[in-house]
Every structure is written in C-alpha cells, then in structure tokens.
Design an enzyme around this catalytic site. Structure first.
Site, PDB file in Angstrom:
ATOM      1  N   GLY A  87      32.567  10.600 -15.714  1.00  0.00           N
ATOM      2  CA  GLY A  87      31.240  10.269 -16.235  1.00  0.00           C
ATOM      3  C   GLY A  87      30.149  10.179 -15.173  1.00  0.00           C
ATOM      4  N   GLY A 116      37.235   6.655 -18.286  1.00  0.00           N
ATOM      5  CA  GLY A 116      36.149   6.547 -19.261  1.00  0.00           C
ATOM      6  C   GLY A 116      36.053   5.177 -19.918  1.00  0.00           C
ATOM      7  CG  ASN A 119      36.941  16.300 -14.771  1.00  0.00           C
ATOM      8  OD1 ASN A 119      36.509  17.316 -15.322  1.00  0.00           O
ATOM      9  ND2 ASN A 119      37.933  15.584 -15.290  1.00  0.00           N
ATOM     10  CD  GLU A 173      39.642  13.507 -20.591  1.00  0.00           C
ATOM     11  OE1 GLU A 173      39.030  14.549 -20.302  1.00  0.00           O
ATOM     12  OE2 GLU A 173      39.258  12.367 -20.255  1.00  0.00           O
ATOM     13  CE  LYS A 208      36.706  13.271 -17.726  1.00  0.00           C
ATOM     14  NZ  LYS A 208      37.251  12.028 -18.261  1.00  0.00           N
ATOM     15  CD  GLU A 262      41.647  11.234 -13.007  1.00  0.00           C
ATOM     16  OE1 GLU A 262      40.514  11.046 -12.589  1.00  0.00           O
ATOM     17  OE2 GLU A 262      41.893  11.939 -13.996  1.00  0.00           O
ATOM     18  CG  HIS A 285      42.064  15.260 -16.740  1.00  0.00           C
ATOM     19  ND1 HIS A 285      41.904  14.579 -17.929  1.00  0.00           N
ATOM     20  CD2 HIS A 285      41.278  14.643 -15.838  1.00  0.00           C
ATOM     21  CE1 HIS A 285      41.043  13.592 -17.735  1.00  0.00           C
ATOM     22  NE2 HIS A 285      40.648  13.602 -16.475  1.00  0.00           N
ATOM     23  CB  SER A 291      35.963   3.395 -14.661  1.00  0.00           C
ATOM     24  OG  SER A 291      36.232   3.669 -16.033  1.00  0.00           O
TER      25      SER A 291
HETATM   26  P1  PGA Z   1      35.795   8.716 -15.562  1.00  0.00           P
HETATM   27  O1  PGA Z   1      36.795   9.963 -15.655  1.00  0.00           O
HETATM   28  O2  PGA Z   1      35.264   8.682 -14.150  1.00  0.00           O
HETATM   29  O3  PGA Z   1      34.717   9.014 -16.568  1.00  0.00           O
HETATM   30  O4  PGA Z   1      36.594   7.497 -15.878  1.00  0.00           O
HETATM   31  C1  PGA Z   1      37.668  10.291 -14.613  1.00  0.00           C
HETATM   32  C2  PGA Z   1      38.461  11.532 -14.963  1.00  0.00           C
HETATM   33  O5  PGA Z   1      38.885  11.659 -16.129  1.00  0.00           O
HETATM   34  O6  PGA Z   1      38.703  12.402 -14.106  1.00  0.00           O
END
Ligand code: PGA
Length: 259
Positions: free
Chosen positions: A239, A177, A10, A104, A12, A171, A102, A217
């Site tokens: 990330g 993140g 992803n 977010e 983002k 998640e 998601h 993460s």
């Molecule tokens: P992250 O994000 O690997 O940066 O923690 C995961 C996601 O939001 O899908």
C-alpha cells in the site's frame, strides 16, 4: 557480508501504464532531490504486467537508477498457457526482478509451494532475480508458533532450485494490508530463521549473500526499526508504495535513524 538493502514497491493491481509513467518519474525526481544514493539503498518497483513496457522505456530513456520487476511469471517458457507471462518475455524487457509466491497468489490462485519452486527456477533460468515470498497466516502462527511455516515454505524452493541469487521476502499474511505490522523483533526472528534455512540448504556463503526482506504494513514510520535488525535487508512494500512521498521516505530510512 555487506548486503545492499532493497526497498521494493509491490503495486499489486493498481496504476495503469499512464499512471505508472507519472509515478516512476515522480519517484525518480523525489529521490534525486533528496540526493538518494541508489548504490547504498536499492529501490525497485513492481508494476502490473501492462505497465512494464512503459516503465522500461522511461527508465532506459532517462537512465533512471530505479529497478523494476513483475509481480508473477509462468513456470513455463512458452506455449498453451492462456493469460500467463513467460520469464523470457520479462527478461527481454530488461526486468531485473520478479515476485514469486506472494500470499495473494497462493490464496487466490492456489499456488502451492511446488508451483512457487517451479516459478523460482523459471525466474533464475531466465536471468531474473526472484523475490520469493513466504509467511504464515495468523492461524498458523497460533497453531505452530513462529519461525516454522515460512521456513517450511522456503525449504521446498531451496530443495528444488540450485543455489542462485534470490531475494526472500518474509511476509506474515496477518500483517499484509492490515495496518498491523510485525514487530521488529518478530521480523528479525523470522528472517534469521530463514537465513539459517538457506545456510542449511545452500551453505553459509549463500545465506550470507541472500537478502531477506520484511513485508506487511511497512510505512515510513516503522521502516527504520526493521532495518536496524541484522537479518532484515529491506522491505517489500504494498500500500505505501503507491504514495510516492511515502515510498521515497521509506527508501530514505537511513535518514530517520542515522543508520
Ligand atoms: P502492504 O502489502 O504493505 O500493503 O501490507 C505488502 C505486500 O503484500 O507485499
């Protein structure tokens, strides 16, 4: 039931369409050099909307075995929805997947479980496989314990949508993140609870066929622990998916443990 692991990146709101082309090309070469078997572990990227046409053209022209999807879609097919993108348009681009719900989107765009359910239904209607994201905040985990909030969020979707191919991504919001991933045990516990929820709503067969991913993460250093768990069928990577070497190493998780 043999579920093919899915490693999903992803992106983002990162990488414009030129950077997307370079990134997908580099990812394809890196995996080819490593003799990655894409039938054994599926690899998919989720670029921003403006990149999708470029990514599609590259993948189709070079016959790359990488799959792709969008990060969101509208619950509607067409019409007066300024700024939204129809699942029909994504299907016309040969996208195979679309992320739905998601955290977010839930927090920054106020998406409720009902909206997530409607978007999931829209994805299925247009022949896309929705990657339905669920997960609790740190506060919710403290108040309500493990294995509750994610299952409740998913329940709304399972009640609203007829059984179909979906992917579920567990998640935990506190792990996204933050550099602080869930433990493999925590991920297993939640993914197993999610699978039991699918079995109760859609039946055992659907539950056994549905891939449940862990996200939050994920890195090359912790992926193997997650994938060793019986109910974790892959990862949704944020990330670390922006770094091609790192993302390819995550996709090559079997190498780390000889799974
Ligand atoms: P992250 O994000 O690997 O940066 O923690 C995961 C996601 O939001 O899908």
């Amino acid at each position: 039931m043999n579920r093919t692991p899915l490693i999903a990146g992803n992106w983002k709101m990162n990488l414009d369409h030129l950077q997307a082309i370079a990134t997908v090309q580099k990812l394809a070469w890196t995996l080819k050099d490593a003799r990655h078997d894409h039938d054994d572990v599926e690899v998919a990227v989720f670029p921003p909307f403006t990149d999708l046409r470029s990514v599609q053209t590259l993948i189709s022209a070079d016959k790359l075995p990488i799959r792709f999807g969008a990060q969101d879609l509208s619950q509607y097919d067409s019409g007066a929805h300024t700024g939204d993108v129809s699942g029909a348009f994504l299907a016309a681009l040969d996208a195979q997947y679309v992320i739905v719900g998601h955290s977010e989107r839930r927090t920054m765009h106020g998406e409720t479980d009902e909206v997530v359910a409607a978007k999931t239904a829209a994805a299925v209607k247009h022949g896309l496989v929705p990657v339905v994201c669920v997960g609790e905040t740190g506060e919710q985990r403290e108040e309500r314990g493990a294995g509750v909030v994610a299952v409740e969020q998913l329940q709304v979707v399972l009640d609203a949508v007829q059984p179909a191919e979906i992917v579920v991504a567990y998640e935990p919001v506190w792990a996204i993140g933050s550099g602080q991933a869930a433990t493999a045990d925590q991920a297993q516990e939640e993914c197993a609870a999610i699978r039991r929820g699918i079995a109760a709503a859609w039946g055992e067969e659907a539950a056994a066929a549905t891939r449940v991913l862990y996200g939050g993460s994920v890195k090359s250093g912790n992926i193997a622990g997650f994938l060793r768990e019986p109910d974790v069928d892959g990862a949704l990577v944020g990330g670390a998916s922006l770094d091609v070497q790192e993302f390819a190493a995550i996709a090559r998780f079997r190498q780390h443990v000889g799974l």
